[in-house]
Scaffold this active site. Structure first.
Site, short mmCIF file in Angstrom:
data_model
loop_
_atom_site.label_atom_id
_atom_site.label_comp_id
_atom_site.label_asym_id
_atom_site.label_seq_id
_atom_site.Cartn_x
_atom_site.Cartn_y
_atom_site.Cartn_z
N GLY A 97 0.81 -1.21 0.00
CA GLY A 97 0.00 0.00 0.00
C GLY A 97 0.85 1.26 0.00
O GLY A 97 0.51 2.26 -0.65
N ASP A 318 1.02 0.26 13.18
CA ASP A 318 1.35 -1.08 12.65
C ASP A 318 1.65 -2.09 13.75
O ASP A 318 1.87 -3.27 13.47
CB ASP A 318 2.55 -0.98 11.71
CG ASP A 318 2.20 -0.24 10.42
OD1 ASP A 318 1.01 -0.20 10.06
OD2 ASP A 318 3.13 0.30 9.79
C1 S3P Z 1 3.24 3.99 6.23
C2 S3P Z 1 2.19 4.58 6.88
C3 S3P Z 1 1.17 3.82 7.63
C4 S3P Z 1 1.58 2.39 7.89
C5 S3P Z 1 2.24 1.75 6.72
C6 S3P Z 1 3.45 2.53 6.27
C7 S3P Z 1 4.20 4.84 5.52
O1 S3P Z 1 -0.04 3.83 6.90
O2 S3P Z 1 0.46 1.63 8.30
O3 S3P Z 1 2.64 0.43 7.05
O4 S3P Z 1 5.30 4.37 5.18
O5 S3P Z 1 3.88 6.02 5.27
P1 S3P Z 1 -1.10 5.05 7.07
O6 S3P Z 1 -0.30 6.27 7.04
O7 S3P Z 1 -2.03 4.95 5.92
O8 S3P Z 1 -1.75 4.79 8.39
#
Ligand code: S3P
Length: 434
Positions: A97, A318
């Site tokens: 993601g 996380d």
């Molecule tokens: C991340 C932000 C977090 C985290 C993901 C990594 C990043 O997500 O859960 O594993 O590297 O910016 P969100 O910002 O959508 O909560």
């Protein structure tokens, strides 16, 4: 569907000095900014996990010469802000993601069309949280009707700056907008409802691109340039968290987690464990390439249930799968609220953890935005990870306190964030096999 399964014998404790792999968030950003910089960026401590490798391959597919990774070392021959080339095929970002959301912003200002695809889990995750603000900036990005991947980022949009207030505390959305802002006319500002990880802002500054921070707002001016720099990626506190929880719950444990990133936007897990009665000591605190780093000594201790302060939720977002295992070993009730974001991670982490804990005989009641867990004894069980790396590793640690063996199904995705987890866990004392 993957068939890799963890089998863990009950009991034992964790001992010794452990260095977990590099920080995933920082590894992604090192490839993105190193690629857009002028000059050669040397990265050490790079996470050789599937997620950060997906980012690396995507930039290679856009014409960037990237050497490695070899032993955590990566050399990026930056192409400058306007040097990326149209990839021959869709960019496959696997389970990641972070890659897809950050790259949506970064690619919105390029002169070519690009499609981004992901695996079954990523293909279900919400993308409107980035495509909406990016379209306000003038980007044209197609999603499915449900607002999920694949994403098609159209060519040649001239972006304009926005002043955007995030509807949720998300570093990915903040970063996506700031990366689009590099290509926008004017000053792009993002205001967050609560502090989230600030690696993008820190690393942009490290590459010589000024990002201003006023209270909860981060701003930058479009049209600047990035100058190559060297990056030493600290160990990932999100991976270290499994060993923090394991050592805390398993009597007789005493571990030192080496060279862990302790950026204050990431240390919620330490604060929450301490509030529960955990014994965590930060040693040898230092600054490495703009990021605070420490060795963390963790000894076993008796935990009590707490109401988790909502302000700590984004700072430990996380780490909740691991923290729920700590809560299951605590005396009394642990109550989490304000954490609805957990429902849209690699799996619905509230439901996945509640189901697994219930199978182990723990009283775990999910709520719309959190969970209530009453600590007690844990039986062994066969757990579904739902293909989610952090669910798999959390339940592996639960075996340290279970009365009989624990098995966890579908563990192949552990390598997205923590290659070598089983080997390192064995070295520390967990009785785990694949
Ligand atoms: C991340 C932000 C977090 C985290 C993901 C990594 C990043 O997500 O859960 O594993 O590297 O910016 P969100 O910002 O959508 O909560």
């Amino acid at each position: 569907m993957n068939y890799e399964k963890f089998n863990i014998a009950p009991g034992g404790c964790l001992q010794g000095r452990i260095r977990v792999p590099g920080d995933k968030s920082i590894s992604h950003r090192s490839i993105m900014l190193g690629s857009l910089a002028e000059g050669i960026t040397h990265v050490s401590g790079f996470l050789e996990g599937d997620d950060s490798l997906a980012t690396l391959r995507a930039f290679r597919a856009m014409g960037v010469n990237i050497e490695g990774p070899e032993g955590g070392k990566v050399v990026i021959h930056g192409v400058g802000m306007h040097g990326l080339k149209s990839p021959a095929a869709a960019l496959d970002l696997g389970n990641s993601g972070t890659s897809m959301r950050l790259m949506s912003g970064l690619l919105a200002g390029q002169g070519f069309e690009v499609e981004m695809v992901g695996d079954a889990s990523l293909s279900k995750r919400p993308m409107r949280r980035v495509t909406e603000p990016l379209s306000q900036m003038g980007a044209v990005i197609e999603t499915t009707e449900k607002g999920t991947p694949p994403l098609r980022v159209m060519a040649g949009a001239q972006l304009k700056a926005i002043d955007y207030t995030l509807p949720m505390a998300s570093a990915q959305v903040k970063s996506s907008i700031l990366l689009a802002g590099l290509y926008a006319d004017g000053v792009t500002s993002v205001t967050e409802p609560a502090p989230t990880r600030d690696h993008t802002e820190r690393m942009l500054n490290g590459f010589g691109y000024p990002v201003e921070r006023k209270g909860s707002t981060a701003s930058l001016s479009g049209g600047g340039r990035l100058v190559a720099t060297d990056i030493d990626v600290p160990a990932d506190i999100s991976s270290a968290a499994f060993f923090m929880v394991g050592a805390t719950i398993a009597p007789g444990s005493d571990v030192v987690l080496e060279h862990v990133g302790v950026n204050p936007t990431r240390t919620g897990v330490i604060e929450i464990l301490r509030l529960m009665g955990g014994d965590l000591e930060l040693l040898n605190e230092r600054l490495v390439g703009g990021e605070p780093v420490a060795d963390i000594r963790v000894r076993s201790s008796k935990l009590k249930g707490i109401r988790i302060p909502e302000a700590l939720v984004p700072l430990a977002i996380d780490e909740f799968p691991a923290l729920f295992i700590a809560a299951a070993c605590a005396e009394g009730e642990t109550i989490l609220t304000g954490a609805e974001e957990l429902r849209v991670k690699e799996s619905d982490r509230i439901q996945a953890m509640a189901d697994g804990l219930t199978l182990m005989g723990v009283d775990a009641r999910p709520t719309a935005d959190g969970i209530v867990i009453r600590g007690g004894t844990m039986n062994g069980a066969v757990i579904e990870s739902h293909d989610d790396h952090r669910i798999a590793m959390a339940f592996a640690m639960a075996a340290l306190r279970s009365s009989s063996p624990v098995s966890v199904n579908e563990c192949a995705n552990v390598r997205t964030s923590f290659p070598g987890f089983v080997e390192l866990a064995v070295k520390a004392g967990l009785m785990i096999s694949i």
